[in-house]
Design a protein around this motif. Structure first.
Motif, PDB file in Angstrom:
ATOM      1  N   UNK A 151       0.836  -1.201   0.000  1.00 59.90           N
ATOM      2  CA  UNK A 151       0.000   0.000   0.000  1.00 59.90           C
ATOM      3  C   UNK A 151       0.869   1.248   0.000  1.00 59.90           C
ATOM      4  N   UNK A 152       0.295   2.324  -0.524  1.00 63.83           N
ATOM      5  CA  UNK A 152       0.916   3.647  -0.464  1.00 63.83           C
ATOM      6  C   UNK A 152       0.109   4.488   0.511  1.00 63.83           C
ATOM      7  N   UNK A 153       0.795   5.331   1.265  1.00 63.20           N
ATOM      8  CA  UNK A 153       0.114   6.136   2.274  1.00 63.20           C
ATOM      9  C   UNK A 153       0.069   7.603   1.910  1.00 63.20           C
ATOM     10  N   UNK A 154      -1.101   8.208   2.066  1.00 67.87           N
ATOM     11  CA  UNK A 154      -1.279   9.647   1.875  1.00 67.87           C
ATOM     12  C   UNK A 154      -1.722  10.243   3.205  1.00 67.87           C
ATOM     13  N   UNK A 215      -4.379   2.301  -1.273  1.00 65.87           N
ATOM     14  CA  UNK A 215      -3.952   3.581  -0.719  1.00 65.87           C
ATOM     15  C   UNK A 215      -4.505   3.673   0.698  1.00 65.87           C
ATOM     16  N   UNK A 216      -3.623   3.981   1.636  1.00 65.87           N
ATOM     17  CA  UNK A 216      -4.051   4.218   3.012  1.00 65.87           C
ATOM     18  C   UNK A 216      -4.036   5.725   3.244  1.00 65.87           C
ATOM     19  N   UNK A 217      -5.211   6.270   3.459  1.00 70.12           N
ATOM     20  CA  UNK A 217      -5.382   7.708   3.661  1.00 70.12           C
ATOM     21  C   UNK A 217      -5.478   7.979   5.156  1.00 70.12           C
ATOM     22  N   UNK A 218      -4.556   8.790   5.673  1.00 70.21           N
ATOM     23  CA  UNK A 218      -4.508   9.072   7.109  1.00 70.21           C
ATOM     24  C   UNK A 218      -4.999  10.495   7.346  1.00 70.21           C
ATOM     25  N   UNK A 219      -6.054  10.618   8.153  1.00 75.40           N
ATOM     26  CA  UNK A 219      -6.709  11.905   8.387  1.00 75.40           C
ATOM     27  C   UNK A 219      -6.689  12.220   9.885  1.00 75.40           C
ATOM     28  N   UNK A 220      -6.925  13.477  10.261  1.00 71.99           N
ATOM     29  CA  UNK A 220      -6.912  13.841  11.685  1.00 71.99           C
ATOM     30  C   UNK A 220      -7.966  13.087  12.495  1.00 71.99           C
ATOM     31  N   UNK A 256      -8.158   2.620   2.147  1.00 74.75           N
ATOM     32  CA  UNK A 256      -8.413   2.407   3.575  1.00 74.75           C
ATOM     33  C   UNK A 256      -8.166   3.738   4.286  1.00 74.75           C
ATOM     34  N   UNK A 257      -9.173   4.225   4.988  1.00 77.50           N
ATOM     35  CA  UNK A 257      -9.056   5.511   5.674  1.00 77.50           C
ATOM     36  C   UNK A 257      -8.737   5.257   7.145  1.00 77.50           C
ATOM     37  N   UNK A 258      -7.611   5.796   7.585  1.00 74.80           N
ATOM     38  CA  UNK A 258      -7.141   5.611   8.954  1.00 74.80           C
ATOM     39  C   UNK A 258      -7.149   6.942   9.688  1.00 74.80           C
ATOM     40  N   UNK A 259      -7.347   6.873  10.983  1.00 72.64           N
ATOM     41  CA  UNK A 259      -7.361   8.095  11.785  1.00 72.64           C
ATOM     42  C   UNK A 259      -6.041   8.264  12.530  1.00 72.64           C
ATOM     43  N   UNK A 260      -5.524   9.464  12.472  1.00 72.50           N
ATOM     44  CA  UNK A 260      -4.372   9.819  13.293  1.00 72.50           C
ATOM     45  C   UNK A 260      -4.792   9.842  14.757  1.00 72.50           C
TER      46      UNK A 260
END
Length: 283
Positions: A151-154, A215-220, A256-260
């Motif tokens: 996966x690539x992380x944004x 893609x793993x999207x990391x959001x607040x 995949x949306x991940x939370x910080x």
């Protein structure tokens, strides 16, 4: 036997000062409704930051401004983004459980992300050129030494823009596969400074990119991944592109949306504290 002499791991001792400072900053941030911060998780992440964080962030600001000091507002925005990326890397950049040689996987991730961000540094700007580069790369190394980018992380502190949409929608996949092809053609990657690649190569570990690269999207922490509309800057998207992005964000096979562990307000407070230290020390 008597009690052993207590000791702390070197990195914990080294990072204690900056981690303590930022921990106190977090304690001063007023709590937000529906957002209970996990202070234990936050502290474990802060402990991974380097003690010379102020120096590193100052150097980053100089680099992104081409050797010049940034304007105050631009400085604050860039530093918040850089800090959030570092926090996300500390939280999610660790190799997953079950990965053979997790330390090598982490070193590979850092090295190849650096390569995609700055191929000139490794003398590969002509071969790789301008590609869409992720903030993180997630690897798996099996017991035969095969290295697969899963996966690539944004990492996104703000709202998603058309540029981010293009990256998530295929830009990362294209760029990652191009980078893999270039690296695998190199006879001696260590000659270009790719030491982790060279180490994995000795174990038969040529790179590969997953056919289903996610893609793993990391959001607040204070954003809601279930409400994908709230993650997008709607006003700057043509309607068709906006609808396409929403569909992509809902597709869990691709994104995949991940939370910080940190909210926008907490990142801003820590960044403001660090900017104050930079200005005090360098200006």
């Amino acid at each position: 036997m008597g009690e052993g002499i207590g000791f702390e791991q070197p990195e914990t001792v080294e990072n204690k000062g900056i981690a303590d400072e930022l921990g106190r900053v977090l304690e001063s941030v007023p709590p937000k409704e529906n957002y209970p911060p996990d202070r234990e998780l936050q502290r474990s992440i802060l402990d991974q930051l380097p003690e010379n964080l102020v120096e590193e962030l100052h150097a980053h600001l100089i680099v992104v401004e081409g050797g010049k000091e940034a304007e105050s507002s631009a400085e604050e925005s860039k530093l918040r983004g850089e800090l959030f990326e570092r926090l996300a890397t500390a939280q999610y950049g660790r190799a997953e459980a079950g990965t053979q040689d997790p330390r090598l996987a982490e070193e590979l991730s850092q090295e190849l992300v650096q390569l995609m961000h700055d191929p000139r540094r490794f003398g590969l700007e002509e071969q790789i050129g301008g590609i869409r580069n992720p903030d993180l790369a997630f690897f798996k190394i099996n017991d035969q030494g095969k290295v697969e980018i899963e996966a690539a992380g944004e990492v996104k502190l703000g709202l998603l823009t058309p540029r981010a949409a293009h990256q998530i929608g295929g830009g990362f996949r294209e760029g990652t596969r191009k980078m893999v092809e270039v690296v695998n053609r190199m006879e001696k990657p260590e000659d270009s400074g790719l030491l982790a690649v060279a180490q994995s190569r000795t174990r038969g570990g040529y790179l590969s990119a997953s056919e289903n690269l996610k893609v793993k999207l990391i959001v607040p922490a204070d954003r809601n991944p279930e409400k994908v509309k709230s993650l997008v800057n709607r006003g700057i998207f043509p309607r068709e592109d906006y609808v396409r992005l929403l569909e992509l964000l809902k597709n869990k096979d691709e994104v995949e949306i991940l939370k910080s562990a940190f909210s926008r307000q907490e990142v801003a407070a820590m960044a403001d504290h660090l900017i104050g230290k930079i200005r005090e020390r360098y200006k």
